[in-house]
Scaffold this motif. Structure first.
Motif, mmCIF file in Angstrom:
data_model
loop_
_atom_site.group_PDB
_atom_site.id
_atom_site.type_symbol
_atom_site.label_atom_id
_atom_site.label_comp_id
_atom_site.label_asym_id
_atom_site.label_seq_id
_atom_site.Cartn_x
_atom_site.Cartn_y
_atom_site.Cartn_z
ATOM 1 N N THR A 148 -25.620 46.256 -14.478
ATOM 2 C CA THR A 148 -26.495 44.562 -14.701
ATOM 3 C C THR A 148 -27.235 45.037 -14.757
ATOM 4 O O THR A 148 -28.194 44.105 -16.214
ATOM 5 N N HIS A 152 -28.643 44.138 -18.828
ATOM 6 C CA HIS A 152 -29.364 43.136 -19.341
ATOM 7 C C HIS A 152 -30.882 43.666 -19.426
ATOM 8 O O HIS A 152 -31.754 43.178 -20.532
ATOM 9 N N HIS A 160 -26.704 38.633 -19.357
ATOM 10 C CA HIS A 160 -26.043 39.018 -17.696
ATOM 11 C C HIS A 160 -24.885 39.303 -17.000
ATOM 12 O O HIS A 160 -23.759 38.515 -18.059
ATOM 13 N N LEU A 161 -24.465 40.035 -16.813
ATOM 14 C CA LEU A 161 -23.567 40.972 -16.533
ATOM 15 C C LEU A 161 -23.187 40.030 -15.067
ATOM 16 O O LEU A 161 -23.563 39.939 -14.096
ATOM 17 N N ARG A 162 -21.618 39.623 -15.296
ATOM 18 C CA ARG A 162 -21.638 38.513 -14.107
ATOM 19 C C ARG A 162 -20.326 39.565 -13.612
ATOM 20 O O ARG A 162 -19.017 39.288 -13.138
#
Length: 344
Positions: A148, A152, A160-162
């Motif tokens: 993450t 970013h 943003h890594l979901r």
């Protein structure tokens, strides 16, 4: 008489000159300087002009110190939180909280402790939906957290890594709430498809607990990738699949044993034994400072298929196997280039 007259004339001359130079000289000089008819551009500036302060627009403006700027930002952040002036999406993601609290708390681990190096970040698209698929390891999910931060901080678009996480993570009292506010959501196909359809970058670790909890002797050997649900979601939404290989996480908490009764007691998939935990107590929770590499591979396109192809089990199996083999070969290559676990 002439001598007297000359003496008187001299006295009169002095009487005229002395008062003018003594009392009115400076004032006369200022008036002549201010009069454009008598102004001499080559003359030296007067005393008043020499000591006059510079014009406001010409004065040097010293920027405020860094701590003052940081304090101002913190106070403004607190003001917005107390006033409720922030947005949360339908999955509970709070971007402002993630940027100001969660990511700053993880950066010391990322930059100083694990000294993470990223490779192939240009393969991650700047915009639009995509599915990032990575290997999972390390006893605790630090690899998900570091991924993450990498996406970013290292990506030009600061995306943003979901993350998609197991339901166990969201049942934890504090960690579950923080994870959801940081952008994670339940690892189910409908949520993943909705996120990718909305143009989000979604991260998944198909090995699940089998990968993160495997023994140290099986390090960097990928476990089964499930039934390929992540491939089906990518096919239905037409987003690219980005293979991601993480080296270094296996050595943070080397799992050399498991206490099954304690795992059942706490409702966990395993209760690990490492060289430092539980022998050293809370100090054993400090991860070893291994050197990390995160490589993002070339995207695998799915937009040349139709959403109906997601129901083809053979196609799903082939794509799943392709992603898994790509990650496994990348791990072997990175390991062959690594000279030392802690120095890289």
């Amino acid at each position: 008489m002439r001598g007297k007259t000359n003496q008187g004339d001299d006295a009169m001359t002095e009487a005229r000159v002395i008062p003018i130079r003594g009392s009115r000289g400076p004032a006369r000089t200022r008036r002549r300087d201010e009069d454009p008819r008598h102004r001499d551009d080559t003359a030296r500036p007067s005393v008043v002009e020499a000591v006059a302060p510079p014009a406001p627009e010409e004065a040097d403006e010293t920027p405020p110190p860094g701590w003052e700027i940081a304090l101002t930002e913190v106070l403004e952040f607190l003001r917005r939180r107390l006033a409720g002036d922030y947005a949360v999406d339908e999955f509970g993601f709070d971007a402002e909280l993630a940027d100001n609290l969660v990511l700053p708390a993880l950066r010391p681990l990322y930059q100083k402790w694990f000294r993470v190096e990223t490779i192939g970040m240009h393969h991650v698209p700047d915009t639009g939906g995509a599915l990032l698929v990575a290997n999972h390891s390390g006893t605790l999910p630090l690899d998900a957290m570091m991924s993450t931060v990498a996406v970013h901080d290292e990506h030009p678009a600061r995306r943003h890594l979901r993350l998609l996480g197991a339901d166990l993570m969201f049942r934890l009292p504090v960690a579950g709430s923080v994870a959801r506010k940081s952008g994670a959501t339940l690892a189910c196909t409908p949520d993943a498809e909705r996120l990718m359809s909305n143009g989000e970058l979604v991260g998944v670790f198909p090995e699940g607990f089998k990968g993160i909890g495997k023994p140290f002797r099986d390090r960097y050997k990928l476990q089964r990738f499930g039934r390929g649900g992540f491939v089906s979601a990518a096919l239905r939404t037409g987003v690219p699949i980005i293979p991601c290989a993480i080296v270094g996480a296996e050595e943070t908490y080397p799992k050399i044993g498991d206490i099954a009764p304690l795992a059942r007691l706490f409702g966990a998939p395993y209760f690990p034994i490492t060289p430092t935990f539980p022998l050293l107590g809370p100090a054993g929770l400090v991860p070893l400072p291994s050197k990390w590499y995160i490589e993002f591979g070339e995207p695998i396109r799915t937009d040349d298929h139709t959403p109906a192809d997601a129901e083809d089990p053979m196609l799903v199996f082939n794509l799943t196997d392709q992603v898994r083999e790509t990650i496994q070969h990348t791990l072997y290559r990175l390991l062959s280039q690594r000279r030392n676990v802690f120095l890289g």
